[in-house]
Design an enzyme around this catalytic site. Sequence first.
Site, PDB file in Angstrom:
ATOM      1  N   SER A 140       0.813  -1.216   0.000  1.00 16.27           N
ATOM      2  CA  SER A 140       0.000   0.000   0.000  1.00 16.27           C
ATOM      3  C   SER A 140       0.843   1.262   0.000  1.00 16.27           C
ATOM      4  O   SER A 140       0.302   2.370  -0.005  1.00 16.27           O
ATOM      5  CB  SER A 140      -0.917   0.005   1.222  1.00 16.27           C
ATOM      6  OG  SER A 140      -0.178   0.184   2.404  1.00 16.27           O
ATOM      7  N   THR A 150      -2.245   2.803   3.287  1.00 16.88           N
ATOM      8  CA  THR A 150      -1.462   4.036   3.408  1.00 16.88           C
ATOM      9  C   THR A 150      -0.752   3.926   4.733  1.00 16.88           C
ATOM     10  O   THR A 150      -1.172   3.148   5.590  1.00 16.88           O
ATOM     11  CB  THR A 150      -2.425   5.260   3.459  1.00 16.88           C
ATOM     12  OG1 THR A 150      -3.130   5.359   2.227  1.00 16.88           O
ATOM     13  CG2 THR A 150      -1.726   6.571   3.752  1.00 16.88           C
ATOM     14  N   THR A 199       1.684   6.965   0.547  1.00 19.56           N
ATOM     15  CA  THR A 199       0.827   5.900   0.014  1.00 19.56           C
ATOM     16  C   THR A 199       1.074   5.643  -1.469  1.00 19.56           C
ATOM     17  O   THR A 199       1.550   6.532  -2.185  1.00 19.56           O
ATOM     18  CB  THR A 199      -0.659   6.296   0.204  1.00 19.56           C
ATOM     19  OG1 THR A 199      -1.491   5.202  -0.137  1.00 19.56           O
ATOM     20  CG2 THR A 199      -1.043   7.477  -0.665  1.00 19.56           C
ATOM     21  N   ARG A 211      -4.883   9.842 -10.757  1.00 20.16           N
ATOM     22  CA  ARG A 211      -5.767  10.014  -9.585  1.00 20.16           C
ATOM     23  C   ARG A 211      -4.916  10.384  -8.359  1.00 20.16           C
ATOM     24  O   ARG A 211      -3.892   9.771  -8.083  1.00 20.16           O
ATOM     25  CB  ARG A 211      -6.532   8.724  -9.327  1.00 20.16           C
ATOM     26  CG  ARG A 211      -7.420   8.763  -8.069  1.00 20.16           C
ATOM     27  CD  ARG A 211      -6.727   8.207  -6.837  1.00 20.16           C
ATOM     28  NE  ARG A 211      -7.629   8.033  -5.703  1.00 20.16           N
ATOM     29  CZ  ARG A 211      -7.242   7.712  -4.473  1.00 20.16           C
ATOM     30  NH1 ARG A 211      -5.964   7.526  -4.216  1.00 20.16           N
ATOM     31  NH2 ARG A 211      -8.113   7.570  -3.499  1.00 20.16           N
ATOM     32  N   VAL A 212      -5.344  11.384  -7.647  1.00 14.42           N
ATOM     33  CA  VAL A 212      -4.657  11.793  -6.419  1.00 14.42           C
ATOM     34  C   VAL A 212      -5.621  11.604  -5.257  1.00 14.42           C
ATOM     35  O   VAL A 212      -6.783  12.009  -5.335  1.00 14.42           O
ATOM     36  CB  VAL A 212      -4.200  13.268  -6.509  1.00 14.42           C
ATOM     37  CG1 VAL A 212      -3.632  13.745  -5.188  1.00 14.42           C
ATOM     38  CG2 VAL A 212      -3.162  13.439  -7.622  1.00 14.42           C
ATOM     39  N   GLY A 213      -5.138  10.988  -4.202  1.00 12.56           N
ATOM     40  CA  GLY A 213      -5.977  10.770  -3.028  1.00 12.56           C
ATOM     41  C   GLY A 213      -5.811  11.873  -1.995  1.00 12.56           C
ATOM     42  O   GLY A 213      -5.363  12.983  -2.300  1.00 12.56           O
ATOM     43  N   ASP A 214      -6.157  11.537  -0.766  1.00  7.19           N
ATOM     44  CA  ASP A 214      -6.096  12.517   0.318  1.00  7.19           C
ATOM     45  C   ASP A 214      -4.696  12.690   0.888  1.00  7.19           C
ATOM     46  O   ASP A 214      -4.386  13.738   1.460  1.00  7.19           O
ATOM     47  CB  ASP A 214      -7.058  12.120   1.442  1.00  7.19           C
ATOM     48  CG  ASP A 214      -6.766  10.723   1.989  1.00  7.19           C
ATOM     49  OD1 ASP A 214      -6.310   9.849   1.222  1.00  7.19           O
ATOM     50  OD2 ASP A 214      -7.006  10.502   3.200  1.00  7.19           O
ATOM     51  N   THR A 266      -5.995   7.216   6.946  1.00  8.35           N
ATOM     52  CA  THR A 266      -5.862   6.167   5.942  1.00  8.35           C
ATOM     53  C   THR A 266      -7.281   5.772   5.515  1.00  8.35           C
ATOM     54  O   THR A 266      -8.250   6.113   6.191  1.00  8.35           O
ATOM     55  CB  THR A 266      -5.128   4.929   6.501  1.00  8.35           C
ATOM     56  OG1 THR A 266      -5.858   4.427   7.625  1.00  8.35           O
ATOM     57  CG2 THR A 266      -3.705   5.249   6.934  1.00  8.35           C
ATOM     58  N   GLY A 267      -7.379   5.075   4.411  1.00 13.39           N
ATOM     59  CA  GLY A 267      -8.706   4.675   3.945  1.00 13.39           C
ATOM     60  C   GLY A 267      -9.053   5.374   2.640  1.00 13.39           C
ATOM     61  O   GLY A 267      -8.173   5.913   1.959  1.00 13.39           O
ATOM     62  N   GLY A 287      -9.545   7.777   0.121  1.00  8.99           N
ATOM     63  CA  GLY A 287      -9.158   9.179   0.046  1.00  8.99           C
ATOM     64  C   GLY A 287     -10.253  10.091  -0.465  1.00  8.99           C
ATOM     65  O   GLY A 287     -10.359  11.253  -0.039  1.00  8.99           O
TER      66      GLY A 287
HETATM   67  N1  GLY Z   1      -5.918   7.260   1.655  1.00 10.11           N
HETATM   68  C1  GLY Z   1      -5.143   6.912   0.534  1.00 10.11           C
HETATM   69  C2  GLY Z   1      -5.791   7.127  -0.750  1.00 10.11           C
HETATM   70  O1  GLY Z   1      -7.000   7.053  -0.849  1.00 10.11           O
HETATM   71  O2  GLY Z   1      -5.098   7.371  -1.706  1.00 10.11           O
END
Ligand code: GLY
Length: 352
Positions: free
Chosen positions: A82, A199, A217, A227-230, A250-251, A253
């Site tokens: 991850s 993450t 992550t 794609r960009v997460g949180d 985590t989780g 995003g």
């Molecule tokens: N929390 C990591 C992501 O969704 O990219």
Amino acid sequence: MAACTRRDFLRAGAGAAALVAGTGLRAGGAEPPGPAGPRAVASGNGLRATDKAVEVLRAGGGPLDAVIAGVNIVEDDPEDMSVGYGGLPNEDGVVELDASVMDGPTHGAGAVASLRNIKNPSRVARLVMERTSHVLLVGPGALKFALAHGFEEEDLLTDKSRAAWLRWKETLSDRDNWVPAKAESLPEQLRSVLSTHGTINCLAIDASGRLAGVTTTSGLAWKLAGRVGDSPIIGAGLYVDNEIGAAGSTGLGEANLRTCASFRIVDAMGRGATPEQACLQVLEAVAAKAKRWPGLCDAEGRPSFGLEFYALNKKGEFGGAGFFEGGRYAVHDGSENKLREAAYLYKRRPAR
Ligand code: GLY
């Protein structure tokens, strides 16, 4: 829109503490006496990170040195799929990494997103903070910046993560020309679809009360390229206010990007919530919004995705919480380093 029964909804705040106690859940929050640090908190895959972070703090390193050294262990580990090297790739089979750092004393922040071929995005994020006037670099620009600072490009896909990607691609549809391997010929781990997000977040405080945090992550597995997460978004995947505390996530995003959770957790702590109460309050707020998100809530209106929060305040108190029962997070409280049970909003639905 589905209505949530709230039968097993554990309310946040003071009520949550009582209910959590009533269920026998050993919530992770703590009220340690004495000096705030050294202390480190991380997601459940971060036990080695918290150990390393406290070691660095004890050796005189700063909290940002500590958390980055901690997560570098996981970024370098091909077995954690991850994060960093060996992280699960995007839908094209390319690993794209996101990371952010925040330094409490300076209120500095740095981040990179969609970074390819560099296994320690947390270190690049720190350089964005320290060696540019920007906060976030993405894609080819982030890679160019990393190379300028001497990072070496390498293939981040391992045999195992490539096999997992192929398995996903081959089992997507029976109307294409990809043919999956027979399940019995696969390693046990690849027989079922792998967890699709993960993450590491790590937060630390030193003996002087200086805070720092990092989130790093490979993001959502099989994501669209770009794609960009949180994780690299300050206020979503990470936030640190040296006068109050630090929080990370985590989780999924996308849920966090829509709700700016880390900032809100720190803000809640600033208004008097304990770290655990703050995590639960913001989870409750996200759960309320999730009822409006098609595909992201179940028939009872509960979130159908995972989201976990971690928090550490200026006094060294800590907490972790997720939507569902059974989560763990890592804490080095200065005397012992161990996984603790996270608080939660919902008991897991029993298997049917
Ligand atoms: N929390 C990591 C992501 O969704 O990219």
